[in-house]
Design a protein around this motif. Sequence first.
Motif, PDB file in Angstrom:
ATOM      1  N   GLY A  32      23.759 -56.477 -12.060  1.00  0.00           N
ATOM      2  CA  GLY A  32      24.025 -57.820 -12.536  1.00  0.00           C
ATOM      3  C   GLY A  32      24.448 -57.854 -13.992  1.00  0.00           C
ATOM      4  O   GLY A  32      24.786 -58.897 -14.507  1.00  0.00           O
ATOM      5  N   SER A  33      24.458 -56.719 -14.650  1.00  0.00           N
ATOM      6  CA  SER A  33      24.871 -56.700 -16.044  1.00  0.00           C
ATOM      7  C   SER A  33      26.389 -56.803 -16.146  1.00  0.00           C
ATOM      8  O   SER A  33      27.105 -56.625 -15.168  1.00  0.00           O
ATOM      9  N   LEU A  34      26.866 -57.075 -17.326  1.00  0.00           N
ATOM     10  CA  LEU A  34      28.293 -57.186 -17.571  1.00  0.00           C
ATOM     11  C   LEU A  34      28.973 -55.871 -17.239  1.00  0.00           C
ATOM     12  O   LEU A  34      28.570 -54.812 -17.704  1.00  0.00           O
ATOM     13  N   LEU A  35      30.013 -55.932 -16.420  1.00  0.00           N
ATOM     14  CA  LEU A  35      30.688 -54.724 -15.961  1.00  0.00           C
ATOM     15  C   LEU A  35      31.705 -54.216 -16.968  1.00  0.00           C
ATOM     16  O   LEU A  35      31.838 -53.027 -17.175  1.00  0.00           O
ATOM     17  N   SER A  36      32.486 -55.115 -17.547  1.00  0.00           N
ATOM     18  CA  SER A  36      33.397 -54.727 -18.621  1.00  0.00           C
ATOM     19  C   SER A  36      33.863 -55.974 -19.346  1.00  0.00           C
ATOM     20  O   SER A  36      33.896 -57.065 -18.788  1.00  0.00           O
ATOM     21  N   GLY A  87      38.439 -55.393  -9.158  1.00  0.00           N
ATOM     22  CA  GLY A  87      37.314 -56.301  -9.344  1.00  0.00           C
ATOM     23  C   GLY A  87      37.792 -57.698  -9.676  1.00  0.00           C
ATOM     24  O   GLY A  87      38.990 -57.977  -9.735  1.00  0.00           O
ATOM     25  N   VAL A  88      36.840 -58.578  -9.885  1.00  0.00           N
ATOM     26  CA  VAL A  88      37.124 -59.960 -10.249  1.00  0.00           C
ATOM     27  C   VAL A  88      37.026 -60.076 -11.766  1.00  0.00           C
ATOM     28  O   VAL A  88      36.010 -59.708 -12.360  1.00  0.00           O
ATOM     29  N   PHE A  89      38.102 -60.569 -12.381  1.00  0.00           N
ATOM     30  CA  PHE A  89      38.182 -60.686 -13.836  1.00  0.00           C
ATOM     31  C   PHE A  89      38.358 -62.139 -14.243  1.00  0.00           C
ATOM     32  O   PHE A  89      39.165 -62.862 -13.649  1.00  0.00           O
ATOM     33  N   ASN A 150      41.243 -61.844  -8.681  1.00  0.00           N
ATOM     34  CA  ASN A 150      40.704 -60.748  -7.895  1.00  0.00           C
ATOM     35  C   ASN A 150      41.726 -59.619  -7.867  1.00  0.00           C
ATOM     36  O   ASN A 150      42.757 -59.720  -7.215  1.00  0.00           O
ATOM     37  N   VAL A 151      41.459 -58.558  -8.600  1.00  0.00           N
ATOM     38  CA  VAL A 151      42.352 -57.407  -8.688  1.00  0.00           C
ATOM     39  C   VAL A 151      41.944 -56.422  -7.592  1.00  0.00           C
ATOM     40  O   VAL A 151      40.882 -55.812  -7.668  1.00  0.00           O
ATOM     41  N   VAL A 189      33.639 -59.643 -13.915  1.00  0.00           N
ATOM     42  CA  VAL A 189      32.408 -60.312 -13.517  1.00  0.00           C
ATOM     43  C   VAL A 189      31.910 -59.876 -12.132  1.00  0.00           C
ATOM     44  O   VAL A 189      30.846 -60.281 -11.708  1.00  0.00           O
ATOM     45  N   GLY A 190      32.700 -59.081 -11.448  1.00  0.00           N
ATOM     46  CA  GLY A 190      32.264 -58.653 -10.127  1.00  0.00           C
ATOM     47  C   GLY A 190      33.188 -57.617  -9.537  1.00  0.00           C
ATOM     48  O   GLY A 190      34.231 -57.308 -10.084  1.00  0.00           O
TER      49      GLY A 190
END
Length: 190
Positions: A32-36, A87-89, A150-151, A189-190
């Motif tokens: 759940g932490s920030l991915l990037s 991921g979702v940015f 969504n990439v 974010v995901g």
Amino acid sequence: TELAAEPADTDEFLVSDAGTLKRIDYSLIKGGSLLSAQQWRISSSFSINSSSELTVTGWEKQDQSFAGSVGSDFSVSSGIFTFPTTGVFLIIYQANFGSNDYNDTNTIFKIALSSNSGGAYTNQSQAWLGYETDGNPPSRETATCHALVNVTDASTYRAKFLVHNLDGTNAFLEGDSGYNSTNVVFIKVG
């Protein structure tokens, strides 16, 4: 009512569900932490005197005191950003607008995305900056636009940031290499 003892395994947590306590394995909720997260800015002002739609160039990754980032770097070439991962940015584009005269100025700025290595772009979000000396159309001004994207293939997805000065007046996006003025933020974010 007696409560269950705390779990011996530090990777498990107790949560309440309608008055009962249940065990949840930490492996199910971790991540759940920030991915990037990265922030880029234009390092000097970008002229938008043309009435043509332009791709904003001159980007650099922020590097002033206290600047930070998480995760792999984006790459950028001629104003075209390539995503480092799938991921979702959340993309946030902030434009600081300036004009050297008092002519009518209506400027659109946009986030555009491509899924085929830049072959075709779709506008994801747009905002207005500018003013009208006669009030027709009314002046509009916005600081930011956002897109949640969504990439699904990092090797083919591209992003670029556009500006379009509809009146072709003497205007610019402010940039600086010492602080963030016109800038973009990418948060995975995901």
